[in-house]
Design a protein around this motif. Structure first.
Motif, PDB file in Angstrom:
ATOM      1  N   VAL A  66      -5.061  -6.532   8.819  1.00 13.33           N
ATOM      2  CA  VAL A  66      -3.938  -6.448   7.877  1.00 13.33           C
ATOM      3  C   VAL A  66      -3.407  -5.019   7.794  1.00 13.33           C
ATOM      4  CG1 VAL A  66      -3.214  -6.785   5.485  1.00 13.33           C
ATOM      5  CG2 VAL A  66      -4.796  -8.406   6.544  1.00 13.33           C
ATOM      6  N   LEU A  67      -4.304  -4.033   7.804  1.00 11.46           N
ATOM      7  CA  LEU A  67      -3.892  -2.634   7.744  1.00 11.46           C
ATOM      8  C   LEU A  67      -3.060  -2.251   8.964  1.00 11.46           C
ATOM      9  CD1 LEU A  67      -4.010   0.188   6.469  1.00 11.46           C
ATOM     10  CD2 LEU A  67      -6.142   0.569   7.724  1.00 11.46           C
ATOM     11  N   ALA A  68      -3.518  -2.648  10.148  1.00 11.77           N
ATOM     12  CA  ALA A  68      -2.783  -2.332  11.371  1.00 11.77           C
ATOM     13  C   ALA A  68      -1.376  -2.918  11.328  1.00 11.77           C
ATOM     14  CB  ALA A  68      -3.544  -2.866  12.582  1.00 11.77           C
ATOM     15  N   PHE A  69      -1.266  -4.116  10.779  1.00 16.72           N
ATOM     16  CA  PHE A  69       0.046  -4.760  10.656  1.00 16.72           C
ATOM     17  C   PHE A  69       0.933  -4.022   9.647  1.00 16.72           C
ATOM     18  CE2 PHE A  69       2.612  -7.786   8.143  1.00 16.72           C
ATOM     19  CZ  PHE A  69       3.525  -8.164   9.110  1.00 16.72           C
ATOM     20  N   ALA A  70       0.366  -3.690   8.481  1.00 15.81           N
ATOM     21  CA  ALA A  70       1.147  -3.078   7.404  1.00 15.81           C
ATOM     22  C   ALA A  70       1.696  -1.711   7.796  1.00 15.81           C
ATOM     23  CB  ALA A  70       0.285  -2.958   6.143  1.00 15.81           C
ATOM     24  N   LEU A  71       0.888  -0.910   8.473  1.00 16.53           N
ATOM     25  CA  LEU A  71       1.300   0.460   8.787  1.00 16.53           C
ATOM     26  C   LEU A  71       2.270   0.538   9.965  1.00 16.53           C
ATOM     27  CD1 LEU A  71      -2.038   2.403   8.224  1.00 16.53           C
ATOM     28  CD2 LEU A  71      -0.010   2.363   6.771  1.00 16.53           C
ATOM     29  N   ARG A  72       2.529  -0.575  10.605  1.00 13.56           N
ATOM     30  CA  ARG A  72       3.493  -0.579  11.701  1.00 13.56           C
ATOM     31  C   ARG A  72       4.830  -1.199  11.304  1.00 13.56           C
ATOM     32  NH1 ARG A  72      -1.210   0.218  14.094  1.00 13.56           N
ATOM     33  NH2 ARG A  72      -1.281   1.193  16.166  1.00 13.56           N
ATOM     34  N   ILE A  73       4.970  -1.539  10.031  1.00 11.57           N
ATOM     35  CA  ILE A  73       6.233  -2.081   9.524  1.00 11.57           C
ATOM     36  C   ILE A  73       7.240  -0.941   9.356  1.00 11.57           C
ATOM     37  CG2 ILE A  73       7.336  -3.270   7.593  1.00 11.57           C
ATOM     38  CD1 ILE A  73       4.670  -4.695   7.105  1.00 11.57           C
ATOM     39  N   GLU A  74       8.474  -1.160   9.746  1.00 10.55           N
ATOM     40  CA  GLU A  74       9.517  -0.135   9.660  1.00 10.55           C
ATOM     41  C   GLU A  74       9.819   0.212   8.204  1.00 10.55           C
ATOM     42  OE1 GLU A  74      11.039   1.593  12.044  1.00 10.55           O
ATOM     43  OE2 GLU A  74       9.723   0.628  13.510  1.00 10.55           O
ATOM     44  N   PRO A  75      10.055   1.514   7.903  1.00  6.31           N
ATOM     45  CA  PRO A  75      10.437   1.922   6.542  1.00  6.31           C
ATOM     46  C   PRO A  75      11.676   1.168   6.067  1.00  6.31           C
ATOM     47  CG  PRO A  75       9.907   3.847   7.866  1.00  6.31           C
ATOM     48  CD  PRO A  75       9.913   2.674   8.810  1.00  6.31           C
ATOM     49  N   GLY A  76      11.646   0.733   4.807  1.00  6.33           N
ATOM     50  CA  GLY A  76      12.760  -0.009   4.241  1.00  6.33           C
ATOM     51  C   GLY A  76      12.601  -1.509   4.340  1.00  6.33           C
ATOM     52  N   ASP A  77      11.704  -1.981   5.186  1.00  6.67           N
ATOM     53  CA  ASP A  77      11.459  -3.413   5.333  1.00  6.67           C
ATOM     54  C   ASP A  77      10.621  -3.888   4.138  1.00  6.67           C
ATOM     55  OD1 ASP A  77      10.643  -5.981   6.024  1.00  6.67           O
ATOM     56  OD2 ASP A  77      10.391  -5.491   8.139  1.00  6.67           O
ATOM     57  N   PRO A  78      11.124  -4.822   3.341  1.00  9.92           N
ATOM     58  CA  PRO A  78      10.386  -5.293   2.163  1.00  9.92           C
ATOM     59  C   PRO A  78       9.048  -5.950   2.500  1.00  9.92           C
ATOM     60  CG  PRO A  78      12.305  -6.682   2.597  1.00  9.92           C
ATOM     61  CD  PRO A  78      12.442  -5.477   3.470  1.00  9.92           C
ATOM     62  N   THR A  79       8.875  -6.334   3.762  1.00  9.37           N
ATOM     63  CA  THR A  79       7.588  -6.911   4.173  1.00  9.37           C
ATOM     64  C   THR A  79       6.439  -5.939   3.948  1.00  9.37           C
ATOM     65  OG1 THR A  79       8.759  -8.121   5.914  1.00  9.37           O
ATOM     66  CG2 THR A  79       6.380  -8.038   6.088  1.00  9.37           C
ATOM     67  N   PHE A  80       6.751  -4.640   3.995  1.00  9.55           N
ATOM     68  CA  PHE A  80       5.727  -3.613   3.821  1.00  9.55           C
ATOM     69  C   PHE A  80       5.017  -3.765   2.485  1.00  9.55           C
ATOM     70  CE2 PHE A  80       4.618   0.573   2.053  1.00  9.55           C
ATOM     71  CZ  PHE A  80       3.663   0.986   2.980  1.00  9.55           C
ATOM     72  N   TYR A  81       5.774  -4.032   1.432  1.00 13.97           N
ATOM     73  CA  TYR A  81       5.175  -4.127   0.104  1.00 13.97           C
ATOM     74  C   TYR A  81       4.217  -5.313   0.009  1.00 13.97           C
ATOM     75  CZ  TYR A  81       9.151  -1.047  -0.762  1.00 13.97           C
ATOM     76  OH  TYR A  81      10.057  -0.029  -0.694  1.00 13.97           O
ATOM     77  N   GLY A  82       4.651  -6.451   0.523  1.00 15.66           N
ATOM     78  CA  GLY A  82       3.777  -7.617   0.493  1.00 15.66           C
ATOM     79  C   GLY A  82       2.514  -7.417   1.312  1.00 15.66           C
ATOM     80  N   ALA A  83       2.673  -6.769   2.484  1.00 17.53           N
ATOM     81  CA  ALA A  83       1.523  -6.552   3.359  1.00 17.53           C
ATOM     82  C   ALA A  83       0.508  -5.609   2.731  1.00 17.53           C
ATOM     83  CB  ALA A  83       1.993  -5.995   4.705  1.00 17.53           C
TER      84      ALA A  83
END
Length: 246
Positions: free
Chosen positions: A53-70
């Motif tokens: 989950v961490l690897a996925f979250a830290l590769r999300i582009e800035p501004g993408d709301p998916t980051f918060y959920g991850a």
């Protein structure tokens, strides 16, 4: 500064570090073999899921709301695994005069502030080296592009959750002899999933300090306070330092 004053400062610092990082507070957290094996199993499964989950979250582009959920999901993994593993203890710290013990709050605030000052000094160097600065700035872009208030909440929630797991469940599951070394290395390796070398170095240093705190206090309160003091300070102070000096 006079020689006497310098000696008093050195003596105070030596006493502080012995109380916070060296001399354990007496306690008995012994558990049965069955409970210990269960804790190890839960800690191992949690580690595997959390790393993914961490690897996925830290590769999300800035501004993408998916980051918060991850990132909230990641906190849920760490905290959920910690509570499922078995009892967690807050721990106690030595009092300043050494005559008793208390909750590890004030000492941890001081320790976290010292760590923050050390990293701010290092940021002066990092800001002038593009190959080191740019990956860190990309990570901080989540706060710049997105909601700073929400990123602050995420920083607090994840900081607490990480300590519940790494200095709570995992530390207790490793066993007394090598717990400091193992939890520090595992914490750094999990952070390596972000692909940011300086973040791995930060995780290793902070992880080592809070692991020694866990050894001394026997609980997660001290590590939580130290971690949050450092991480919130970095969130608010590091971006302007890098921007001004780069």
């Amino acid at each position: 500064m006079s020689r006497t004053t310098r000696w008093n400062v050195v003596s105070e610092l030596r006493s502080f570090f012995r109380a916070t990082l060296v001399d354990p507070v007496p306690r008995d957290h012994t558990e049965t073999d069955e409970a210990f094996r269960r804790r190890r199993l839960v800690a191992a499964v949690t580690l595997l899921v959390g790393a993914v989950v961490l690897a996925f979250a830290l590769r999300i582009e800035p501004g993408d709301p998916t980051f918060y959920g991850a990132t909230f999901a990641l906190a849920g993994v760490w905290a959920g695994g910690a509570f499922l593993s078995g009892p967690l203890h807050l721990g106690r710290a030595h009092t300043r005069d050494g005559s008793g013990s208390s909750r590890a709050v004030v000492q941890s605030l001081a320790l976290g502030t010292m760590l923050l000052a050390l990293f701010m000094a290092g940021a002066v160097i990092v800001a002038r080296i593009p190959v080191l600065r740019e990956p860190v700035q990309e990570l901080l872009d989540h706060a710049r592009v997105g909601s700073l208030a929400l990123v602050t909440v995420i920083t607090v929630v994840n900081g607490v959750a990480e300590e519940l797991y790494f200095r709570g469940a995992l530390y207790a599951g490793v066993g007394r002899r090598h717990a400091v070394a193992v939890t520090t290395v595992v914490y750094a390796l999990v952070t390596a999933a972000a692909g940011i070398p300086l973040l791995v170095l930060a995780a290793a240093l902070v992880g080592l300090v809070v692991a020694f705190q866990r050894r001394v206090t026997g609980g997660i309160l001290g590590p939580v306070v130290t971690h949050l003091t450092w991480s919130l300070g970095m969130l608010y102070l590091l971006p302007p330092v890098l921007d001004r000096l780069s």
